[in-house]
Write an enzyme that holds these catalytic residues in place. Structure first.
Site, mmCIF file in Angstrom:
data_model
loop_
_atom_site.group_PDB
_atom_site.id
_atom_site.type_symbol
_atom_site.label_atom_id
_atom_site.label_comp_id
_atom_site.label_asym_id
_atom_site.label_seq_id
_atom_site.Cartn_x
_atom_site.Cartn_y
_atom_site.Cartn_z
ATOM 1 N N ILE A 29 0.808 -1.223 0.000
ATOM 2 C CA ILE A 29 0.000 0.000 0.000
ATOM 3 C C ILE A 29 0.837 1.267 0.000
ATOM 4 O O ILE A 29 0.297 2.373 0.029
ATOM 5 C CB ILE A 29 -0.975 0.031 1.192
ATOM 6 C CG1 ILE A 29 -0.207 -0.052 2.516
ATOM 7 C CG2 ILE A 29 -2.004 -1.073 1.081
ATOM 8 C CD1 ILE A 29 -1.091 0.114 3.747
ATOM 9 N N GLY A 32 8.674 4.089 -0.378
ATOM 10 C CA GLY A 32 9.464 5.294 -0.542
ATOM 11 C C GLY A 32 10.866 5.070 -0.033
ATOM 12 O O GLY A 32 11.331 3.932 0.089
ATOM 13 N N GLY A 33 11.559 6.169 0.294
ATOM 14 C CA GLY A 33 12.953 6.085 0.691
ATOM 15 C C GLY A 33 13.169 5.344 1.990
ATOM 16 O O GLY A 33 14.252 4.822 2.226
ATOM 17 N N MET A 34 12.159 5.278 2.874
ATOM 18 C CA MET A 34 12.346 4.636 4.168
ATOM 19 C C MET A 34 11.968 3.168 4.151
ATOM 20 O O MET A 34 12.337 2.430 5.056
ATOM 21 C CB MET A 34 11.509 5.355 5.231
ATOM 22 C CG MET A 34 11.860 6.822 5.414
ATOM 23 S SD MET A 34 13.578 7.094 5.860
ATOM 24 C CE MET A 34 13.615 6.332 7.472
ATOM 25 N N GLY A 35 11.179 2.723 3.175
ATOM 26 C CA GLY A 35 10.801 1.324 3.151
ATOM 27 C C GLY A 35 9.502 1.109 2.410
ATOM 28 O O GLY A 35 8.985 1.993 1.728
ATOM 29 N N VAL A 37 5.419 -0.535 2.658
ATOM 30 C CA VAL A 37 4.338 -0.795 3.592
ATOM 31 C C VAL A 37 3.338 -1.761 2.964
ATOM 32 O O VAL A 37 2.962 -1.614 1.794
ATOM 33 C CB VAL A 37 3.613 0.522 3.982
ATOM 34 C CG1 VAL A 37 2.571 0.246 5.063
ATOM 35 C CG2 VAL A 37 4.604 1.563 4.457
ATOM 36 N N LYS A 52 5.424 -2.330 8.030
ATOM 37 C CA LYS A 52 6.394 -1.507 7.305
ATOM 38 C C LYS A 52 7.771 -2.157 7.411
ATOM 39 O O LYS A 52 8.305 -2.331 8.510
ATOM 40 C CB LYS A 52 6.435 -0.089 7.861
ATOM 41 C CG LYS A 52 7.380 0.833 7.096
ATOM 42 C CD LYS A 52 7.065 2.292 7.357
ATOM 43 C CE LYS A 52 7.709 3.198 6.335
ATOM 44 N NZ LYS A 52 7.188 4.561 6.382
ATOM 45 N N ASP A 147 10.439 14.810 11.432
ATOM 46 C CA ASP A 147 10.059 14.844 10.016
ATOM 47 C C ASP A 147 8.547 15.038 9.881
ATOM 48 O O ASP A 147 7.878 14.303 9.144
ATOM 49 C CB ASP A 147 10.503 13.552 9.316
ATOM 50 C CG ASP A 147 10.448 13.673 7.794
ATOM 51 O OD1 ASP A 147 10.553 14.818 7.296
ATOM 52 O OD2 ASP A 147 10.303 12.653 7.121
#
Length: 770
Positions: A29, A32-35, A37, A52, A147
């Site tokens: 769903i 991005g840059g962090m992982g 989901v 995630k 953030d």
């Protein structure tokens, strides 16, 4: 978490297994840059969740991974309706980190703005209100998001706002890096100026970002824009956003005023807590340009707290030696005003930093974020006393009240009380019965005894043996006049304790005299803040931080504006390894005592000793900029760089200490650290071999730990363990620091004696009641 955003793939990744523990992965769903989901089913509890997986790029650094796990687990303990619930933080068999979170039906705020443009004012205010409530809870638990942006804010079907991704920005490397995928322009637009300048982030950075989010909700566009990240960051640091009301006429002026404060470039000038931001958003903000009023249209709302700085009264007497009197009178007026709950008063230690200042009132008001400044002058000729005072609206540099007080020296107590009452009247503050009683109180009822007390306090601040001897004589004279007295006992006990604390004497009978004074104070006045603070200081000398924290809390319950008690409590939290209890103490200390460099160091010590040297560096940097030659500040600033692995920056600070040419404990420790970092181990050991020079460090838990680190760095195992054991017995029971966080103790961690010390520390740490 949410449904797939527009354009997101909705199939699970090709390499992702369909089953993870008791979670069945359904659809991808987001990513991005962090992982990445996934929507998943918890088959054990039969509920839909979001899982995630963090990108492997973020897991290469084991220390970053450990820090993230610690912060994510702390965030998972926060139970608040505006924070995304984290059910679990774990690793796959392959070492991949993942989080299991609540699944929310809805859309991100970014999607909402992209689809619908500016929000109605009432909707925007309601959403930012929910955001601030969630941030307040997190900040009070010691968690900073770092953030905050529309993409990290979920709006559910029930119009509830949920803050996502606590801790992930920190995993990206302390603060978000602009070169990472997914963080280029989106994150840069919401970064606080201190983050953009590379100075790190604290809770006030989240407050800035909340203000930027509110601006975007109201205008439909980012407050700071540019074609490239560097252009955006330049705007963040140097430019003001276009005024709200120039873009949208239906935004109330009050909302724009609130945003003006939230988007101040310097953290000290914006709201210091999310709850302050929230209070002004929900009611009329404090006026910085007009006299205060008690008329507030919202029923049941208390007027906002007003703020004042009492500048040190000028001594305009023919005798310049009478400074002690004008300074003492300043101190007493500050004490009177600090008793008023509806008034934020800058403390004496910060006020005295401005003695003889050439700064104009507007600059002072802006730098300290105070609405009012009191100026005064004292003239003594013979037995005659004359005091002039004026209260200035700092925002407009306009006098709102001025008066003269004349009498004999014997009238000083009446003049002091009258001055305090006239200030309160001019600010249109209604005193409670207890506040009225405290201002009327005269703990030292004789003018000559009061003068002796003022002289003693001035002498004690010099921290020399001769000055402390003179302070004791003045206090003896005051006691002869008025008898046993709480203030005189407190000053006397503090002077005795200071002989040992300042390294003047090793005679423990002096500490016992301080203990007797504290106990006698509490017999006379059981809830005395003076008695509890003094007893806390003695407890720290005894190596009993539990008793110290208990008494400091009792002192602050009576006098929450006592910066000395706040500072000792913050130092205690660093020694015992309890950073989660510290944020309210940090906020209060920075609100009332922003100009005392050594107090500005304390948050840095807390974060350094909590395993987060990157977070500690901005605090030390600020203190160093205020007083570059302060040896304590410079030593700690160097330590923070050393712990962060920044060898060259650490050496610059340690070498700077050496260049002062002074010979004291701090320069000796700085020289030893410099030798140790350069691999010059014999030279480092030689510097530490003089036990007499290190006697003050033997009595102090933090300095004992610092010496232990140098010996460990030099490979001197037995000496390192001896000093570490001494630090523990003196009260350093910060188990996470000793067991895990301190990189310089790593060579000792397999040693049986080290494990014994760690075991004893852990037992005391776990038994500690915050």
């Amino acid at each position: 978490m949410s449904r797939p955003a527009a354009g997101e793939p909705s199939s699970s990744g090709p390499d992702r297994p369909r089953q993870l523990s008791h979670y069945r992965l359904l659809d991808r769903i987001g990513g991005g840059g962090m992982g990445v989901v996934y929507k998943a089913l918890d088959v054990r509890l039969e509920r839909v969740v979001a899982v995630k997986f963090l990108t492997s790029r973020l897991l290469a650094d084991a220390r970053a991974k450990d820090r993230f796990l610690q912060e994510a687990r702390a965030a998972s303990a926060i139970d608040h309706p505006n924070i995304c619930t984290i059910y679990e933080v774990d690793e796959t068999e392959g070492g991949e980190l993942y989080l299991v979170m609540a699944f929310y039906e809805g859309q991100t705020l970014a999607d909402r703005i992209r689809a619908s443009g500016p929000l109605p004012v009432s909707d925007a205010v309601d959403l930012v209100r929910q955001l601030l409530l969630g941030l307040a809870r997190a900040h009070e638990a010691g968690i900073v998001h770092r953030d905050i942006k529309p993409a990290n804010l979920m709006i559910t079907r029930h119009r509830e706002l949920k803050i996502l991704d606590f801790g992930l920005a920190k995993l990206a490397g302390g603060d978000v890096e602009l070169t990472q995928p997914g963080f280029v322009q989106g994150t840069a637009a919401y970064m606080a100026p201190e983050q953009a300048r590379g100075q790190g982030a604290d809770h006030r950075s989240d407050i800035w970002s909340a203000g930027v989010v509110l601006y975007e909700m109201l205008t439909g566009r980012a407050a700071f824009r540019g074609d490239q990240a560097a252009m955006i960051l330049y705007a963040v640091v140097h430019e003001a956003p276009e005024p709200l009301r120039a873009l949208r006429g239906d935004v109330p002026q009050e909302v724009e005023d609130v945003l003006t404060i939230a988007l101040q470039k310097e953290p000290d000038l914006r709201y210091q807590t999310a709850r302050e931001f929230l209070a002004d958003l929900e009611g009329p903000p404090p006026s910085f340009s007009s006299p205060p009023t008690l008329a507030y249209p919202a029923l049941g709302k208390a007027p906002p707290v007003r703020s004042i700085l009492v500048l040190p009264f000028a001594n305009v007497s023919p005798d310049p030696q009478l400074d002690y009197f004008s300074d003492g009178l300043t101190d007493e007026v500050i004490t009177d005003l600090s008793a008023v709950e509806a008034l934020r008063v800058i403390s004496r230690t910060s006020a005295m930093q401005l003695k003889g200042t050439r700064k104009d009132i507007r600059t002072i008001g802006r730098e300290l974020a105070v609405q009012y400044v009191l100026e005064g002058a004292v003239r003594i000729r013979g037995d005659s006393l004359r005091l002039t005072a004026k209260l200035v609206d700092a925002g407009r540099d306009v006098n709102i009240w001025a008066d003269k007080f004349s009498g004999q020296l014997d009238d000083v107590l009446e003049i002091q009380e009258e001055l305090s009452r006239r200030i309160v009247d001019a600010l249109k503050i209604r005193l409670t019965p207890d506040e009225d009683k405290r201002i009327a109180a005269r703990p030292i009822g004789d003018a000559h005894a009061f003068e002796c007390y003022l002289r003693a306090k001035q002498e004690a601040l010099l921290y020399t043996e001769e000055a402390l001897d003179r302070a004791i004589l003045y206090l003896d004279e005051a006691t002869r006049i008025v008898g046993e007295n709480v203030l005189l006992l407190a000053a006397r006990g503090t002077a005795f304790w200071q002989y040992v604390n300042a390294g003047i004497s090793t005679d423990q009978s002096l500490v016992e005299e301080a203990r007797k004074a504290a106990r006698r104070i509490l017999e006379i006045e059981p809830d005395s803040s003076h008695g509890h603070r003094l007893l806390a200081m003695v407890s720290l000398s005894d190596g009993e931080p539990q008793e110290a924290v208990r008494n400091l809390k009792l002192a602050l319950a009576k006098d929450p504006n006592d910066s000395d008690s706040l500072a000792w409590l913050l130092a205690s939290y660093a020694m015992i390894g309890r950073p989660s209890a510290a944020p309210p103490v940090i906020e209060q200390l920075q609100r009332i005592d922003p100009l005392t460099p050594i107090y500005q160091c304390l948050p840095g010590m807390l974060w350094l000793m909590s395993g987060d040297p990157d977070r500690s560096i901005p605090a030390f940097q600020k203190a160093h900029s205020m007083e570059p030659e302060n040896p304590v500040v410079r030593l700690m600033y160097g330590l923070a760089h050393a712990f962060a692995g920044r060898r060259s920056e650490a050496l610059a600070q340690f070498d700077g200490l050496v260049r002062t040419g002074a010979d004291n404990l701090f320069t000796r420790l700085g020289r030893a650290w410099a030798h140790g970092l350069r691999g010059e181990h014999a030279e480092a050991v030689t510097l530490l071999a003089d036990e007499s020079a290190l006697a003050p460090a033997r009595r102090d838990p933090e300095y004992s730990w610092i010496v232990a680190d140098v010996y460990a760095l030099a490979g001197e195992r037995e000496r390192a363990l001896d000093w570490l054991d001494n630090a523990h017995r003196r009260g350093l029971i910060n188990y996470p620091l000793i067991a895990t966080y301190d990189p310089f103790l790593e060579p000792l961690r397999g040693d049986a004696d080290f494990q014994r010390i760690v075991g004893e520390v852990e037992e005391r740490w776990r038994a500690f009641e915050v």
